[in-house]
Design an enzyme around this catalytic site. Structure first.
Site, PDB file in Angstrom:
ATOM      1  N   HIS A   1       0.864  -1.186   0.000  1.00  0.00           N
ATOM      2  CA  HIS A   1       0.000   0.000   0.000  1.00  0.00           C
ATOM      3  C   HIS A   1       0.901   1.237   0.000  1.00  0.00           C
ATOM      4  O   HIS A   1       2.144   1.107  -0.050  1.00  0.00           O
ATOM      5  CB  HIS A   1      -0.944  -0.032   1.206  1.00  0.00           C
ATOM      6  CG  HIS A   1      -0.239  -0.292   2.509  1.00  0.00           C
ATOM      7  ND1 HIS A   1       0.665   0.584   3.048  1.00  0.00           N
ATOM      8  CD2 HIS A   1      -0.278  -1.348   3.360  1.00  0.00           C
ATOM      9  CE1 HIS A   1       1.128   0.111   4.187  1.00  0.00           C
ATOM     10  NE2 HIS A   1       0.588  -1.080   4.400  1.00  0.00           N
TER      11      HIS A   1
ATOM     12  N   HIS B   1       4.098   1.293   2.272  1.00  0.00           N
ATOM     13  CA  HIS B   1       5.291   0.624   1.718  1.00  0.00           C
ATOM     14  C   HIS B   1       5.902   1.459   0.602  1.00  0.00           C
ATOM     15  O   HIS B   1       7.117   1.619   0.515  1.00  0.00           O
ATOM     16  CB  HIS B   1       4.907  -0.731   1.105  1.00  0.00           C
ATOM     17  CG  HIS B   1       4.288  -1.706   2.050  1.00  0.00           C
ATOM     18  ND1 HIS B   1       2.963  -2.059   1.983  1.00  0.00           N
ATOM     19  CD2 HIS B   1       4.815  -2.431   3.058  1.00  0.00           C
ATOM     20  CE1 HIS B   1       2.705  -2.957   2.905  1.00  0.00           C
ATOM     21  NE2 HIS B   1       3.804  -3.203   3.585  1.00  0.00           N
TER      22      HIS B   1
ATOM     23  N   ARG C   1      -3.284  -5.458   6.830  1.00  0.00           N
ATOM     24  CA  ARG C   1      -4.338  -6.150   7.584  1.00  0.00           C
ATOM     25  C   ARG C   1      -5.676  -5.405   7.545  1.00  0.00           C
ATOM     26  O   ARG C   1      -6.699  -5.978   7.940  1.00  0.00           O
ATOM     27  CB  ARG C   1      -3.906  -6.370   9.028  1.00  0.00           C
ATOM     28  CG  ARG C   1      -2.768  -7.386   9.145  1.00  0.00           C
ATOM     29  CD  ARG C   1      -2.418  -7.695  10.584  1.00  0.00           C
ATOM     30  NE  ARG C   1      -1.578  -8.871  10.699  1.00  0.00           N
ATOM     31  CZ  ARG C   1      -0.259  -8.866  10.901  1.00  0.00           C
ATOM     32  NH1 ARG C   1       0.376  -7.721  11.011  1.00  0.00           N
ATOM     33  NH2 ARG C   1       0.422  -9.995  10.996  1.00  0.00           N
TER      34      ARG C   1
HETATM   35  P1  AMP Z   1       5.090  -5.057   6.435  1.00  0.00           P
HETATM   36  O1  AMP Z   1       4.865  -5.441   5.012  1.00  0.00           O
HETATM   37  O2  AMP Z   1       3.849  -4.870   7.232  1.00  0.00           O
HETATM   38  O3  AMP Z   1       6.132  -5.919   7.115  1.00  0.00           O
HETATM   39  O4  AMP Z   1       5.749  -3.606   6.389  1.00  0.00           O
HETATM   40  C1  AMP Z   1       6.936  -3.359   5.669  1.00  0.00           C
HETATM   41  C2  AMP Z   1       7.460  -1.997   6.026  1.00  0.00           C
HETATM   42  O5  AMP Z   1       6.488  -1.006   5.700  1.00  0.00           O
HETATM   43  C3  AMP Z   1       7.744  -1.838   7.532  1.00  0.00           C
HETATM   44  O6  AMP Z   1       8.941  -1.085   7.702  1.00  0.00           O
HETATM   45  C4  AMP Z   1       6.549  -1.089   8.022  1.00  0.00           C
HETATM   46  O7  AMP Z   1       6.791  -0.322   9.180  1.00  0.00           O
HETATM   47  C5  AMP Z   1       6.267  -0.185   6.832  1.00  0.00           C
HETATM   48  N1  AMP Z   1       4.875   0.278   6.866  1.00  0.00           N
HETATM   49  C6  AMP Z   1       3.755  -0.478   7.009  1.00  0.00           C
HETATM   50  N2  AMP Z   1       2.658   0.305   7.054  1.00  0.00           N
HETATM   51  C7  AMP Z   1       3.095   1.586   6.949  1.00  0.00           C
HETATM   52  C8  AMP Z   1       2.448   2.869   6.941  1.00  0.00           C
HETATM   53  N3  AMP Z   1       1.136   2.974   7.055  1.00  0.00           N
HETATM   54  N4  AMP Z   1       3.231   3.959   6.821  1.00  0.00           N
HETATM   55  C9  AMP Z   1       4.574   3.863   6.716  1.00  0.00           C
HETATM   56  N5  AMP Z   1       5.234   2.691   6.713  1.00  0.00           N
HETATM   57  C10 AMP Z   1       4.525   1.572   6.836  1.00  0.00           C
END
Ligand code: AMP
Length: 287
Positions: free
Chosen positions: A35, A38, A188
């Site tokens: 999203h 990322h 999620r």
């Molecule tokens: P994930 O795919 O959930 O493991 O997230 C991958 C990276 O994206 C991690 O460093 C998260 O902290 C970052 N991330 C996830 N959601 C957000 C958001 N809403 N804003 C900024 N970074 C995010």
């Protein structure tokens, strides 16, 4: 001229592709189902680095036995398309067998900082995170790595690991990207039905209410935690798991807010567990 984005799956493919990337490499580790949050990390890496790599890997070792590993949302084609649009040079999509071959037995664990907050609620979670991130760093060998403030404790734990293990990598923490109504973007969020989606703004509302109290001069951490609890309790679809008002660096719970502070929480909306946080910057020193 735009370069073709390289896709790697095996470790050999990743290593060969890595050799083709020049200059300073920025790296964005993700679990996919991308999203704007990322993509904001990838865009930042694009502006700061000569080359950009991302990984997509739903890391089984960071999920607890009763968590959502098997139903974690995935859409690889869409993810690749989005990363290509941002101008990412290399995407690594390893399989669990590549990351954890039979006989795997080496773990990376940050001790103190993982005992509170998410670490207390999700035993073993950060051991899985630090182990996989260390493996990703070793394979990709970036100069900079980008993480989101959304996962505040994760960013703090990774920074600690990089210091403790002498990874020659600069960790950049980027602001949380939100939906127009304040809900922090998360893969999620797709689990939420329309009523739950409305209720899910309660995290942002509770954090905003506590921040407003802080800005009016409230420095009693228990009162700020109380404010967040009060707002969450008024939302019928929400079930609080924890609220915290902690020191930004150590993540220890505070009695009084004096310096840079992390307000954070985990809330269940139905079966979906959501987290969010605000940072309160240190108040100006008055003499
Ligand atoms: P994930 O795919 O959930 O493991 O997230 C991958 C990276 O994206 C991690 O460093 C998260 O902290 C970052 N991330 C996830 N959601 C957000 C958001 N809403 N804003 C900024 N970074 C995010």
């Amino acid at each position: 001229m735009t370069r073709q984005m390289i896709l790697a799956s095996t470790l050999d493919e990743l290593r060969s592709a890595r050799l083709l990337l020049d200059g300073k490499l920025g790296f964005v580790p993700t679990m996919g189902y991308l999203h704007e949050g990322h993509l904001s990390l990838a865009r930042r890496a694009r502006t700061e680095c000569d080359s950009v790599a991302a990984s997509i890997f739903v890391n089984p070792t960071q999920f607890g036995p009763n968590e959502d590993l098997s139903k974690y949302p995935r859409d690889l084609d869409r993810d690749l398309h989005l990363l290509e649009e941002v101008g990412v040079d290399l995407v690594w999509t390893p399989t669990p067998e590549i990351m954890y071959p039979p006989g795997f037995q080496t773990w990376v664990e940050v001790q103190e900082m993982t005992r509170s907050l998410e670490g207390a609620m999700r035993p073993g979670h950060f051991r899985g995170v630090t182990t996989v991130v260390a493996k990703l760093f070793n394979a990709v060998q970036p100069q900079k790595a980008y993480f989101g403030q959304k996962d505040a404790q994760q960013a703090a734990v990774i920074r600690q690991m990089v210091r403790d293990l002498n990874f020659p990598i600069e960790i950049i923490v980027c602001p949380t990207v939100r939906e127009p109504d304040g809900l922090a973007m998360s893969s999620r969020n797709v689990y939420l039905d329309p009523d739950q989606r409305k209720a899910a703004t309660v995290l942002f509302r509770a954090l905003s209410a506590a921040k407003a109290e802080y800005e009016k001069g409230e420095r009693d951490a228990e009162k700020l935690r109380g404010k967040m609890k009060e707002v969450i309790a008024r939302e019928p679809l929400a079930q609080m798991q924890y609220v915290s008002c902690a020191d930004y660096d150590t993540l220890q719970e505070l009695d009084k807010v004096t310096g840079k502070t992390l307000l954070s929480m985990a809330v269940f909306i139905g079966k979906t567990r959501l987290i969010d946080n605000f940072v309160l910057e240190a108040p100006p020193v008055t003499s």
